[in-house]
Design a protein around this motif. Structure first.
Motif, PDB file in Angstrom:
ATOM      1  N   THR A   1       3.139 -36.924  -0.157  1.00  0.00           N
ATOM      2  CA  THR A   1       4.360 -37.706  -0.330  1.00  0.00           C
ATOM      3  C   THR A   1       5.151 -37.690   0.972  1.00  0.00           C
ATOM      4  O   THR A   1       4.869 -36.919   1.883  1.00  0.00           O
TER       5      THR A   1
ATOM      6  N   TYR B   1       7.033 -27.047 -13.422  1.00  0.00           N
ATOM      7  CA  TYR B   1       6.817 -28.298 -12.680  1.00  0.00           C
ATOM      8  C   TYR B   1       7.172 -28.139 -11.201  1.00  0.00           C
ATOM      9  O   TYR B   1       6.415 -28.568 -10.313  1.00  0.00           O
ATOM     10  N   THR B   2       8.303 -27.517 -10.908  1.00  0.00           N
ATOM     11  CA  THR B   2       8.740 -27.371  -9.513  1.00  0.00           C
ATOM     12  C   THR B   2       7.753 -26.534  -8.722  1.00  0.00           C
ATOM     13  O   THR B   2       7.410 -26.858  -7.576  1.00  0.00           O
TER      14      THR B   2
ATOM     15  N   ARG C   1       4.506 -28.579  -8.216  1.00  0.00           N
ATOM     16  CA  ARG C   1       4.746 -29.678  -7.274  1.00  0.00           C
ATOM     17  C   ARG C   1       4.815 -29.172  -5.840  1.00  0.00           C
ATOM     18  O   ARG C   1       4.223 -29.768  -4.931  1.00  0.00           O
ATOM     19  N   ASN C   2       5.530 -28.066  -5.606  1.00  0.00           N
ATOM     20  CA  ASN C   2       5.659 -27.534  -4.250  1.00  0.00           C
ATOM     21  C   ASN C   2       4.375 -26.894  -3.748  1.00  0.00           C
ATOM     22  O   ASN C   2       4.128 -26.854  -2.536  1.00  0.00           O
TER      23      ASN C   2
ATOM     24  N   THR D   1       1.406 -29.535  -2.454  1.00  0.00           N
ATOM     25  CA  THR D   1       1.628 -30.329  -1.259  1.00  0.00           C
ATOM     26  C   THR D   1       1.772 -29.366  -0.083  1.00  0.00           C
ATOM     27  O   THR D   1       1.633 -28.155  -0.247  1.00  0.00           O
TER      28      THR D   1
ATOM     29  N   THR E   1      -3.298 -29.593   2.270  1.00  0.00           N
ATOM     30  CA  THR E   1      -2.631 -28.871   1.174  1.00  0.00           C
ATOM     31  C   THR E   1      -3.414 -27.660   0.689  1.00  0.00           C
ATOM     32  O   THR E   1      -2.958 -26.969  -0.227  1.00  0.00           O
TER      33      THR E   1
ATOM     34  N   ARG F   1      -1.923 -24.639  -1.824  1.00  0.00           N
ATOM     35  CA  ARG F   1      -2.442 -24.494  -3.188  1.00  0.00           C
ATOM     36  C   ARG F   1      -3.000 -23.090  -3.421  1.00  0.00           C
ATOM     37  O   ARG F   1      -2.804 -22.501  -4.487  1.00  0.00           O
TER      38      ARG F   1
END
Length: 238
Positions: free
Chosen positions: A43, A136-137, A140-141, A144, A98, A102
């Motif tokens: 993103t 979710y946060t 998501r972080n 990426t 990423t 991850r």
């Protein structure tokens, strides 16, 4: 009907096994963090900027100079170095960019389980790891190119070393975790240096530096010099 009932009982027995529960959770966490990793696109914002910097390092081999245009990078260099290595091996793809973010996220889930098991028991640890894996946060972080998962991994590693102080590997893991966290992000990585003494004071096991229990920690404290040398280098460049 009997075969169906027997199969259901076997499945229930497997799911009731704690080892099976952990295996299922870790597999599910891996799938969540690496879902569509090869097709996912970075993103906009910081992730793209970081990826460009890592690719530049991979192409030029200049690991000691991290710049955003003419501005020096005030972040930790660790994720840039690791991502540059991944780009060299896997090519300039979103997956390579990423990958280590991850992996650090996966490590955070594992360390949460280990720490939780030691402090509160395996059941509580399992739910804590599940909560992190479904946040979710966090996902998501971690999915990426950001430094948050590396920072969190380092802090959790340091706290694991602190809470397992009775082990010979406790002090070196504590300071190595701090070094990793600082190199991953920056100043927030020093947080365990304040949390650990504060907890020791309230837990009644704080020792003055010249006492024997404290000396084994001081022997390993030079590990913190590594990230400090990096920031000293940045100051000299400014």
């Amino acid at each position: 009907m009997n075969s169906a009932a027997s199969f259901s009982e076997k499945v229930t027995a497997i799911l009731a096994n704690q080892t099976a529960q952990w295996v299922i959770l870790l597999i599910a966490s891996f799938l969540v963090l690496f879902a569509n990793a090869r097709q996912a696109q970075l993103t906009g914002g910081d992730a793209v900027l970081y990826a460009k910097e890592a690719r530049l390092i991979a192409e030029t081999g200049e690991y000691a100079t991290l710049r955003f245009g003419q501005e020096l990078n005030h972040h930790g260099p660790l994720l840039f170095w690791l991502t540059a290595l991944a780009i060299k091996i896997l090519g300039p793809t979103p997956f390579a960019a990423t990958l280590f973010s991850r992996l650090f996220g996966m490590g955070c889930i594992i360390l949460t389980g280990i720490l939780g098991s030691h402090l509160f028991g395996k059941n509580t640890a399992w739910f804590a790891a599940l909560a992190l894996a479904t946040c979710y946060t966090f996902v998501r972080n971690s999915a990426t190119l950001r430094m948050d998962s590396g920072l969190t991994f380092g802090v959790l590693l340091a706290m694991l070393g602190y809470f397992r102080a009775e082990k010979s590997w406790g002090p070196p893991v504590f300071f190595a975790g701090i070094g990793l966290a600082v190199l991953a992000k920056s100043v927030p990585g020093f947080l365990p240096l304040f949390l650990a003494p504060l907890h020791a004071i309230f837990a009644g096991r704080f020792h003055l530096p010249w006492k024997k229990p404290a000396r084994r920690w001081l022997y390993w404290s030079p590990l913190v010099l590594l990230p400090l040398l990096w920031w000293g280098y940045l100051v000299s460049q400014y």
